[in-house]
Write a protein that holds these residues in place. Structure first.
Motif, short mmCIF file in Angstrom:
data_model
loop_
_atom_site.label_atom_id
_atom_site.label_comp_id
_atom_site.label_asym_id
_atom_site.label_seq_id
_atom_site.Cartn_x
_atom_site.Cartn_y
_atom_site.Cartn_z
N ARG A 192 -78.84 -19.94 -30.23
CA ARG A 192 -79.80 -20.66 -29.40
C ARG A 192 -80.11 -22.03 -29.99
NH1 ARG A 192 -85.80 -18.37 -27.66
NH2 ARG A 192 -86.38 -20.14 -26.30
N ASP A 193 -80.23 -22.09 -31.30
CA ASP A 193 -80.49 -23.39 -31.94
C ASP A 193 -79.30 -24.32 -31.77
OD1 ASP A 193 -82.89 -22.33 -32.72
OD2 ASP A 193 -82.22 -21.79 -34.74
N LEU A 194 -78.09 -23.77 -31.82
CA LEU A 194 -76.91 -24.62 -31.66
C LEU A 194 -76.83 -25.19 -30.25
CD1 LEU A 194 -74.14 -22.64 -33.58
CD2 LEU A 194 -75.28 -24.74 -34.28
N VAL A 235 -78.15 -32.82 -44.62
CA VAL A 235 -77.16 -33.57 -43.83
C VAL A 235 -75.87 -32.77 -43.70
CG1 VAL A 235 -75.82 -35.71 -43.74
CG2 VAL A 235 -78.19 -35.76 -44.53
N ASN A 236 -75.47 -32.06 -44.76
CA ASN A 236 -74.26 -31.25 -44.69
C ASN A 236 -74.41 -30.12 -43.66
OD1 ASN A 236 -73.06 -32.79 -46.69
ND2 ASN A 236 -73.82 -31.48 -48.33
N CYS A 259 -72.03 -29.55 -40.36
CA CYS A 259 -71.41 -28.27 -40.00
C CYS A 259 -71.85 -27.81 -38.61
CB CYS A 259 -71.76 -27.20 -41.04
SG CYS A 259 -71.10 -27.51 -42.69
N ALA A 260 -73.12 -28.05 -38.27
CA ALA A 260 -73.61 -27.67 -36.95
C ALA A 260 -72.94 -28.49 -35.85
CB ALA A 260 -75.12 -27.84 -36.88
N ILE A 261 -72.68 -29.76 -36.12
CA ILE A 261 -71.99 -30.59 -35.13
C ILE A 261 -70.57 -30.08 -34.90
CG2 ILE A 261 -71.05 -32.91 -34.74
CD1 ILE A 261 -73.51 -34.04 -36.13
N LEU A 287 -68.14 -30.59 -31.46
CA LEU A 287 -68.30 -32.04 -31.41
C LEU A 287 -67.77 -32.65 -32.69
CD1 LEU A 287 -71.94 -32.25 -29.97
CD2 LEU A 287 -69.79 -32.46 -28.71
N LYS A 288 -67.59 -33.96 -32.67
CA LYS A 288 -67.06 -34.67 -33.82
C LYS A 288 -67.49 -36.12 -33.76
CE LYS A 288 -62.74 -35.32 -36.40
NZ LYS A 288 -61.27 -35.14 -36.37
N LEU A 289 -67.63 -36.76 -34.90
CA LEU A 289 -68.03 -38.16 -34.97
C LEU A 289 -66.80 -39.04 -34.81
CD1 LEU A 289 -70.53 -37.96 -37.96
CD2 LEU A 289 -71.09 -38.10 -35.55
N TYR A 290 -66.80 -39.89 -33.80
CA TYR A 290 -65.71 -40.81 -33.53
C TYR A 290 -66.24 -42.24 -33.53
CZ TYR A 290 -62.84 -36.85 -31.99
OH TYR A 290 -62.14 -35.69 -31.94
#
Length: 363
Positions: free
Chosen positions: A90-92, A124-125, A129-131, A136-139
């Protein structure tokens, strides 16, 4: 495992992951197919050494999997093993909605908002991991021109007016544009091989120049082939632009179309829309393609500039003369099928403009 065994046998990354997962009791991260193959060969009487050699795994990894099968007589993952995650399903889902709504936030900003929303201590880590768990991913975002409401409306109207054009009609367009090329200085690799302590080593720096030498290049192309190329020298005004059209555009039109009717395209720069330029085009009876402002993603020649800049960047010319030679060589080596492919994609670009109501496209 002893030091001697580690030196004598090097495991791959997947083998180390498989061994660590077996030790922690969470199952193989690769797939249950690997477990099934090991168990099937073990049941047929194949030795553990031969199983490890055939599947390119270590003997200890095969031994752990077989030992797990002996204890539970199944290859399923044991439940209740490992540390519980801080964020549940649910949090995710809430975290995914926040990341999609605020796409431009930094990881620190997302971490601060997550701590306030979930009332939990998150690092932050953990957010990284949650992202990844949210698929999802940072682009790095694409650079697109900033379009206001009027420009979007004009783009949308122009796309609707030219959407019914056939590919054959788009092949009768002579595309033109100018672009800027800079001389590359120093070692321009995006990465450098170093240790963490060598960050201040001068050999690991990427040197930059405030005002590097550059060239302004004008060119034209069509689906029939590449036109002439002109290197600008001096200021760019309406008089110099007319000279370029007389010396390069007219011969290119005769050579590419061989007397067939064509349409000339250029953007809305000030030298292009000057009164003396428009009167010269009218006297020469040159048909113009009406072009809206801030519309580079619909011009195929922009892709040609991108291809040439990528090739020039790989060569890394150090002087203006070498830069000039590289541009001319790469310009002449553009294949015909590439030009036909770019020109044939214009109707698809117009379809995207209409779909997005005049906003920037993916090209």
């Amino acid at each position: 495992m002893s030091i001697g065994n580690m030196i004598g046998y090097k495991k791959t990354l997947s083998e180390w992951q498989c061994l660590s997962e077996v030790k922690m009791g969470r199952g193989s991260p690769i797939s249950p197919m690997l477990w099934r193959k090991i168990v099937e060969q073990y049941q047929k009487g194949v030795s553990q050494r031969k199983i490890a050699k055939s599947l390119k795994l270590s003997s200890s990894t095969v031994h752990k999997i077989i030992q797990r099968f002996r204890e539970s007589e199944t290859i399923s993952v044991r439940k209740g093993q490992g540390r519980k995650t801080i964020l549940d399903a649910r949090d995710l889902r809430a975290h995914r909605r926040h990341c999609i709504t605020y796409r431009n936030d930094t990881v620190m900003e997302i971490t601060t908002c997550a701590q306030e929303y979930f009332q939990k201590t998150l690092s932050v880590n953990t957010i990284h991991c949650a992202i990844r768990r949210c698929q999802l991913k940072l682009y790095r975002s694409k650079n697109k021109p900033c379009l206001n409401r009027i420009q979007k409306r004009r783009r949308f109207r122009w796309a609707k007016d030219h959407f019914k054009w056939t590919v054959a009609k788009w092949k009768s367009v002579l595309w033109s544009d100018k672009s800027k090329f800079q001389v590359n200085f120093g070692k321009l690799g995006r990465h450098v091989i170093r240790t963490k302590e060598d960050k201040d080593n001068p050999s690991c720096y990427q040197h930059s120049v405030q005002k590097p030498a550059s060239l302004m290049v004008w060119g034209c192309m069509s689906a029939c082939g590449m036109g002439s190329l002109h290197i600008w020298k001096g200021t760019i005004n309406a008089h110099s632009y007319i000279q370029v059209l007389e010396q390069h555009m007219l011969p290119s039109r005769c050579r590419l179309f061989q007397g067939r009717p064509c349409i000339f395209q250029h953007d809305n720069a000030r030298p292009h829309t000057a009164s003396i330029t428009m009167s010269w085009l009218h006297r020469r009876r040159i048909r113009l393609l009406k072009w809206p402002a801030c519309n580079p993603d619909l011009s195929p020649i922009e892709n040609i500039w991108r291809i040439i800049k990528r090739k020039v960047r790989q060569r890394r010319p150090k002087t203006v003369e070498k830069l000039d030679a590289c541009i001319i060589q790469d310009w002449d080596n553009i294949p015909i099928h590439k030009l036909e492919q770019l020109v044939s994609s214009v109707p698809r670009c117009l379809q995207f403009v209409i779909k997005r109501r005049g906003d920037a496209t993916q090209w």
